[in-house]
Write a protein that holds these residues in place. Structure first.
Motif, short mmCIF file in Angstrom:
data_model
loop_
_atom_site.label_atom_id
_atom_site.label_comp_id
_atom_site.label_asym_id
_atom_site.label_seq_id
_atom_site.Cartn_x
_atom_site.Cartn_y
_atom_site.Cartn_z
N GLN A 39 0.67 -1.14 0.04
CA GLN A 39 -0.58 0.07 0.05
C GLN A 39 0.92 1.23 0.08
N CYS A 40 1.87 1.63 -0.52
CA CYS A 40 3.16 2.03 -0.04
C CYS A 40 2.80 2.68 -1.55
N ALA A 41 3.46 3.95 -1.97
CA ALA A 41 3.46 4.72 -2.97
C ALA A 41 3.78 3.80 -4.45
N VAL A 42 5.21 2.80 -4.37
CA VAL A 42 5.59 1.74 -5.00
C VAL A 42 4.43 0.45 -5.53
N GLY A 43 4.18 0.00 -4.02
CA GLY A 43 2.86 -0.98 -4.15
C GLY A 43 1.40 -0.99 -4.18
N ASN A 44 1.81 0.56 -4.34
CA ASN A 44 0.04 1.47 -5.09
C ASN A 44 0.28 1.07 -6.97
N ILE A 45 1.59 1.69 -7.19
CA ILE A 45 2.23 2.00 -8.46
C ILE A 45 2.17 0.81 -9.49
N LEU A 46 2.23 -1.02 -8.45
CA LEU A 46 2.49 -2.01 -9.26
C LEU A 46 1.19 -3.22 -8.77
N ASP A 47 0.11 -1.88 -8.33
CA ASP A 47 -1.12 -3.05 -8.60
C ASP A 47 -0.91 -4.07 -7.16
N ASN A 48 -0.77 -3.21 -5.89
CA ASN A 48 -0.20 -3.70 -4.96
C ASN A 48 0.13 -5.18 -4.77
N THR A 49 1.09 -5.71 -5.12
CA THR A 49 1.64 -6.45 -5.02
C THR A 49 3.13 -5.91 -3.97
N ASP A 50 4.25 -6.71 -3.47
CA ASP A 50 5.18 -6.66 -2.36
C ASP A 50 6.31 -7.47 -3.42
N ASN A 51 6.46 -7.78 -4.48
CA ASN A 51 7.41 -8.50 -5.25
C ASN A 51 9.08 -7.63 -5.14
N TRP A 52 8.65 -6.77 -5.52
CA TRP A 52 9.66 -5.83 -5.66
C TRP A 52 10.59 -5.49 -4.02
N LYS A 53 9.67 -5.29 -2.82
CA LYS A 53 10.48 -5.77 -1.76
C LYS A 53 11.90 -6.61 -1.89
N HIS A 54 12.28 -7.54 -2.77
CA HIS A 54 13.07 -8.06 -2.46
C HIS A 54 14.37 -8.32 -3.39
N PHE A 55 14.41 -6.49 -3.83
CA PHE A 55 15.35 -5.87 -4.88
C PHE A 55 16.12 -5.38 -3.85
N SER A 56 16.20 -4.70 -2.52
CA SER A 56 16.81 -4.60 -2.02
C SER A 56 17.18 -5.67 -0.70
N ASP A 57 17.64 -5.48 0.52
CA ASP A 57 18.36 -6.14 1.35
C ASP A 57 17.29 -5.37 2.80
N VAL A 58 17.28 -4.05 2.13
CA VAL A 58 16.70 -3.21 2.93
C VAL A 58 15.64 -1.37 2.71
N HIS A 59 14.92 -2.29 3.85
CA HIS A 59 13.90 -1.18 3.33
C HIS A 59 14.50 0.10 3.36
N GLY A 60 13.67 0.91 2.32
CA GLY A 60 14.10 2.80 2.21
C GLY A 60 15.69 2.60 1.59
N SER A 61 16.07 1.94 1.17
CA SER A 61 17.85 1.38 0.50
C SER A 61 17.65 2.19 -0.62
N ILE A 62 17.95 2.68 -1.62
CA ILE A 62 18.59 2.14 -2.77
C ILE A 62 19.35 1.54 -3.58
N ASN A 63 19.81 0.70 -2.72
CA ASN A 63 21.14 -0.37 -3.42
C ASN A 63 20.31 -1.56 -3.18
N LEU A 64 20.52 -2.20 -4.38
CA LEU A 64 20.12 -2.68 -5.50
C LEU A 64 20.86 -4.07 -4.25
N ASN A 65 20.01 -5.44 -4.15
CA ASN A 65 20.50 -6.61 -4.05
C ASN A 65 20.85 -7.62 -5.00
N TYR A 66 21.18 -8.79 -4.87
CA TYR A 66 22.11 -9.41 -6.03
C TYR A 66 20.63 -9.52 -6.97
N ILE A 67 19.21 -9.76 -6.31
CA ILE A 67 18.45 -10.14 -7.33
C ILE A 67 18.12 -8.36 -7.69
#
Length: 156
Positions: free
Chosen positions: A30-58
């Motif tokens: 339900q955050c900005a990104v969650g709403n833009i991505l149709d209320n999904t949370d798959n995007w949260k796996h792109f970083s190890d830390v919430h609120g970081s701009i550093n991409l992890n391996y995935i």
């Protein structure tokens, strides 16, 4: 200009979320990104830390493969999220010890966050901020009648 339709789609989703009270900075769906991505949370796996701009391996793999999620790259998605959280008053990276706003779902707080996100989305597209109203109040002094110019100078 890359893809104006993704900007329009994102702004529309954020507008609906804001007005239906389904915008919440502390919920990945339900955050900005969650709403833009149709209320999904798959995007949260792109970083190890919430609120970081550093991409992890995935996140790096998806970025290097050129994957897009509703038109946005993993780097852009993390940038949207950090922009939203910062503007809402969160200390980043966000965890249980971080400073956060007293009322995360306060309309004024969310509005400030949304304005910053929309400005960022416009930057991604290379267009002027659609919420920038300052041009509506600017005028050319040469076209202003002399009597009004003189009157405003006397009041100063």
């Amino acid at each position: 200009m890359q893809n104006v339709s993704r900007l329009e789609n994102a702004v529309q989703k954020l507008y609906i979320a804001f007005n239906s009270n389904s915008l919440n900075p502390e919920c990945c769906k339900q955050c900005a990104v969650g709403n833009i991505l149709d209320n999904t949370d798959n995007w949260k796996h792109f970083s190890d830390v919430h609120g970081s701009i550093n991409l992890n391996y995935i996140g790096r793999v998806n970025q290097l493969m050129g994957k897009r999620f509703n038109g946005y790259s993993p780097e852009q998605i993390l940038k949207i999220e950090t922009t939203f959280l910062k503007a809402c008053g969160y200390q980043l990276p966000f965890n249980h010890k971080s400073l956060k706003p007293e009322n995360a779902t306060d309309k004024d707080t969310l509005f400030i966050g949304l304005c910053e996100v929309i400005k960022l989305l416009c930057d991604f597209e290379g267009v002027d901020d659609v919420l920038n109203y300052t041009k509506l109040f600017t005028h050319n002094n040469e076209k202003t009648p002399k009597s009004i110019r003189n009157n405003s100078l006397q009041k100063s």
